[in-house]
Design a protein around this motif. Sequence first.
Motif, PDB file in Angstrom:
ATOM      1  N   LEU A  30      45.648  58.531  32.131  1.00  0.00           N
ATOM      2  CA  LEU A  30      44.290  58.576  31.516  1.00  0.00           C
ATOM      3  C   LEU A  30      43.777  60.191  31.454  1.00  0.00           C
ATOM      4  N   THR A  31      42.984  60.316  30.481  1.00  0.00           N
ATOM      5  CA  THR A  31      42.433  61.722  30.318  1.00  0.00           C
ATOM      6  C   THR A  31      41.266  61.744  31.461  1.00  0.00           C
ATOM      7  N   ASP A  32      40.820  63.014  31.590  1.00  0.00           N
ATOM      8  CA  ASP A  32      39.675  63.270  32.760  1.00  0.00           C
ATOM      9  C   ASP A  32      38.438  62.063  32.220  1.00  0.00           C
ATOM     10  N   GLU A  33      38.192  62.304  31.066  1.00  0.00           N
ATOM     11  CA  GLU A  33      37.003  61.439  30.312  1.00  0.00           C
ATOM     12  C   GLU A  33      37.269  59.994  30.554  1.00  0.00           C
ATOM     13  N   GLU A  34      38.560  59.450  30.525  1.00  0.00           N
ATOM     14  CA  GLU A  34      38.792  58.155  30.588  1.00  0.00           C
ATOM     15  C   GLU A  34      38.643  58.076  32.176  1.00  0.00           C
ATOM     16  N   PHE A  35      39.272  58.710  33.027  1.00  0.00           N
ATOM     17  CA  PHE A  35      39.361  58.533  34.509  1.00  0.00           C
ATOM     18  C   PHE A  35      37.977  58.283  34.998  1.00  0.00           C
ATOM     19  N   ALA A  36      37.105  59.476  34.527  1.00  0.00           N
ATOM     20  CA  ALA A  36      35.648  59.417  34.876  1.00  0.00           C
ATOM     21  C   ALA A  36      35.143  57.920  34.487  1.00  0.00           C
ATOM     22  N   LEU A  37      35.434  57.202  33.296  1.00  0.00           N
ATOM     23  CA  LEU A  37      34.876  55.822  33.048  1.00  0.00           C
ATOM     24  C   LEU A  37      35.241  54.862  34.045  1.00  0.00           C
ATOM     25  N   VAL A  38      36.620  54.963  34.399  1.00  0.00           N
ATOM     26  CA  VAL A  38      37.156  54.096  35.288  1.00  0.00           C
ATOM     27  C   VAL A  38      36.490  54.282  36.644  1.00  0.00           C
ATOM     28  N   LYS A  39      35.994  55.576  37.161  1.00  0.00           N
ATOM     29  CA  LYS A  39      35.438  55.855  38.494  1.00  0.00           C
ATOM     30  C   LYS A  39      34.087  55.313  38.494  1.00  0.00           C
ATOM     31  N   MET A  40      33.532  54.843  37.479  1.00  0.00           N
ATOM     32  CA  MET A  40      32.439  54.281  37.598  1.00  0.00           C
ATOM     33  C   MET A  40      32.339  52.592  38.073  1.00  0.00           C
ATOM     34  N   HIS A  41      33.312  52.099  38.065  1.00  0.00           N
ATOM     35  CA  HIS A  41      33.476  50.803  38.353  1.00  0.00           C
ATOM     36  C   HIS A  41      32.841  50.207  39.532  1.00  0.00           C
ATOM     37  N   PRO A  42      33.055  51.183  40.707  1.00  0.00           N
ATOM     38  CA  PRO A  42      32.463  50.572  42.134  1.00  0.00           C
ATOM     39  C   PRO A  42      30.873  50.543  41.979  1.00  0.00           C
ATOM     40  N   ALA A  43      30.307  51.466  41.232  1.00  0.00           N
ATOM     41  CA  ALA A  43      29.061  51.502  41.229  1.00  0.00           C
ATOM     42  C   ALA A  43      28.478  50.561  40.230  1.00  0.00           C
ATOM     43  N   GLU A  84      35.505  55.302  48.449  1.00  0.00           N
ATOM     44  CA  GLU A  84      35.415  56.564  49.279  1.00  0.00           C
ATOM     45  C   GLU A  84      36.672  57.081  50.103  1.00  0.00           C
ATOM     46  N   ARG A  85      36.631  58.198  50.608  1.00  0.00           N
ATOM     47  CA  ARG A  85      37.690  58.681  51.227  1.00  0.00           C
ATOM     48  C   ARG A  85      37.286  59.114  52.617  1.00  0.00           C
ATOM     49  N   ILE A  86      38.052  59.140  53.675  1.00  0.00           N
ATOM     50  CA  ILE A  86      37.739  59.454  54.971  1.00  0.00           C
ATOM     51  C   ILE A  86      37.334  60.965  55.087  1.00  0.00           C
ATOM     52  N   ASP A  87      38.317  61.840  54.179  1.00  0.00           N
ATOM     53  CA  ASP A  87      37.887  63.206  54.028  1.00  0.00           C
ATOM     54  C   ASP A  87      36.553  63.436  53.148  1.00  0.00           C
ATOM     55  N   GLY A  88      36.008  62.539  52.536  1.00  0.00           N
ATOM     56  CA  GLY A  88      34.695  62.911  51.780  1.00  0.00           C
ATOM     57  C   GLY A  88      35.115  63.197  50.356  1.00  0.00           C
ATOM     58  N   ARG A  89      36.145  63.307  50.001  1.00  0.00           N
ATOM     59  CA  ARG A  89      36.620  63.349  48.546  1.00  0.00           C
ATOM     60  C   ARG A  89      36.819  62.403  47.809  1.00  0.00           C
ATOM     61  N   GLY A  90      36.203  60.926  47.950  1.00  0.00           N
ATOM     62  CA  GLY A  90      36.266  59.923  47.303  1.00  0.00           C
ATOM     63  C   GLY A  90      35.031  59.689  46.474  1.00  0.00           C
ATOM     64  N   TYR A  91      34.691  58.795  45.987  1.00  0.00           N
ATOM     65  CA  TYR A  91      33.649  58.542  44.889  1.00  0.00           C
ATOM     66  C   TYR A  91      33.100  56.906  45.056  1.00  0.00           C
ATOM     67  N   PRO A  92      31.843  56.950  44.798  1.00  0.00           N
ATOM     68  CA  PRO A  92      30.814  57.594  43.964  1.00  0.00           C
ATOM     69  C   PRO A  92      29.988  58.577  44.714  1.00  0.00           C
ATOM     70  N   HIS A  93      30.081  58.771  46.119  1.00  0.00           N
ATOM     71  CA  HIS A  93      28.896  59.369  46.475  1.00  0.00           C
ATOM     72  C   HIS A  93      29.702  60.256  47.710  1.00  0.00           C
ATOM     73  N   GLY A  94      31.012  60.228  47.779  1.00  0.00           N
ATOM     74  CA  GLY A  94      31.577  61.328  48.780  1.00  0.00           C
ATOM     75  C   GLY A  94      31.264  60.998  50.208  1.00  0.00           C
ATOM     76  N   LEU A  95      31.262  59.824  50.716  1.00  0.00           N
ATOM     77  CA  LEU A  95      30.990  59.469  52.081  1.00  0.00           C
ATOM     78  C   LEU A  95      32.172  59.971  52.976  1.00  0.00           C
ATOM     79  N   LYS A  96      32.034  60.299  54.161  1.00  0.00           N
ATOM     80  CA  LYS A  96      32.988  60.587  55.097  1.00  0.00           C
ATOM     81  C   LYS A  96      32.918  59.627  56.353  1.00  0.00           C
TER      82      LYS A  96
END
Length: 469
Positions: free
Chosen positions: A356-369, A393-405
């Motif tokens: 996926l392109t960055d734009e397409e991946f950004a659309l996919v990343k919207m699915h949790p919200a 979300e990732r333990i190190d805070g680099r996940g999405y959509p809110h960057g929780l740790k």
Amino acid sequence: MKTSLHILYLEDEPNDVELVQSTLVAGGIDCRIVRAETREEFLQSLTRCEFDLILGDYRLPAFDGIEALEIAKEKCPDTPFIFVTGTMGEETAIETLKSGATDYVMKQRLLRLVPVVKRALKESAEHREKKQAEEKIRQAATEWRETFDSMPYGVMLIDADLNITRANQSISALFGVPLDQVLGKKCHEIIHNGKSPIEECPLPKLSATRKTAEVDFRETRMEKHFQGYSTIIYDDAGAVKGYILSLLDITEAKEKEKKLLDSRNAFFNMLKETDFAYKELQTIYTGLIHAFVNAIDAKSPWTKGHSERVTHYSVTIAKSMGIKDKDIEELRIAALLHDIGKIGTYDTILDKPDRLTDEEFALVKMHPAKGADILKPVKQLSHLVPVIRHHHERIDGRGYPHGLKGDEIPLGSRIVHIADSFDSMTADRPYRPAPGREYAISELRRCAGTQFDAEIAGLFVTILEGPAI
């Protein structure tokens, strides 16, 4: 019972009011009494209906007790009304009770007032609780029914003899038959204009091992193509009680894209019908969840069975962690619905053979919200929203959509994230073949403490390296 009661007393003798109050206090009932003597005072006191109890003399110089009772029942129908009177024959007493009085007490036997008041207040409280419960049931039933009838997909409930017992407005629109003419008809009479089921009808073929089936057919007489799902419903004895059938007109999609699937999801929010018993509701609820999940996974051939596998891994992890059965059941539903937000993701992105392109991946990343937004209005599923919103979300805070740790991420989300990642790494995708089980296990180890919860990831690796799950 309240520690201090607010009582309205219709009485022309102040001394009698004082005597009643002292009797109640002596009997352990703390109270504050407001006296009304005339009809006007009585009406004014009832304006805000703020009293816990109404007492009234049966005979007053300027006001009749029965009339007072009628007024009180009209303005404050849930407030107990007890006559406290000096004279009252048996026939009169019976008349007051028939007219709605809670009880009566003779002034000559005033000590009887204490148990009468206590019983009246107890019965009143129980009555209020019952009314509140009934109102909640009516409200829930109304919400489910309104949602059911407003869905843009055809949904019908069918009994074991293939008679339609309930259908929504979309069924009427799909087949051009008024809704009142749909109910009671055989489902094949409405769908196929026939007197007997068509040979490929999936309903009679459903069984304990095949509880759901995909429906995909073309109705020649209407020149329409339909797609949907059928789900079997069992009674307490395990016999077939009926079916749930959802249908979507996908004619336009078939003509334009030549695809089987075109937004055919119908989430059936009518499970709180008050004429269903609890176990029956649970059976329907489970069947609808699975039908909905199958529709989600069918968005792409690459995700077929993904939600079921993620659910299996998640429940296995939760059981090994000693999580309570109730919480495991909630996790199971959350895991089944974790990708519900992909309903809003274009099929071309999910099926793309290249990265996926960055734009397409950004659309996919919207699915949790998006998934959280879809479920949030459904009160019965709203408690699952945090798990679904944060399952990437990732333990190190680099996940999405809110960057929780770390522990900011709900426990259920951490479990589903690991199960979801493992299944993705062990399944083919349009842009690459599956890396394999051993690779997935090595990634769980490598990313423990950064992407994944270290303790849960370690536990899952131990499970994976044990007997096959």
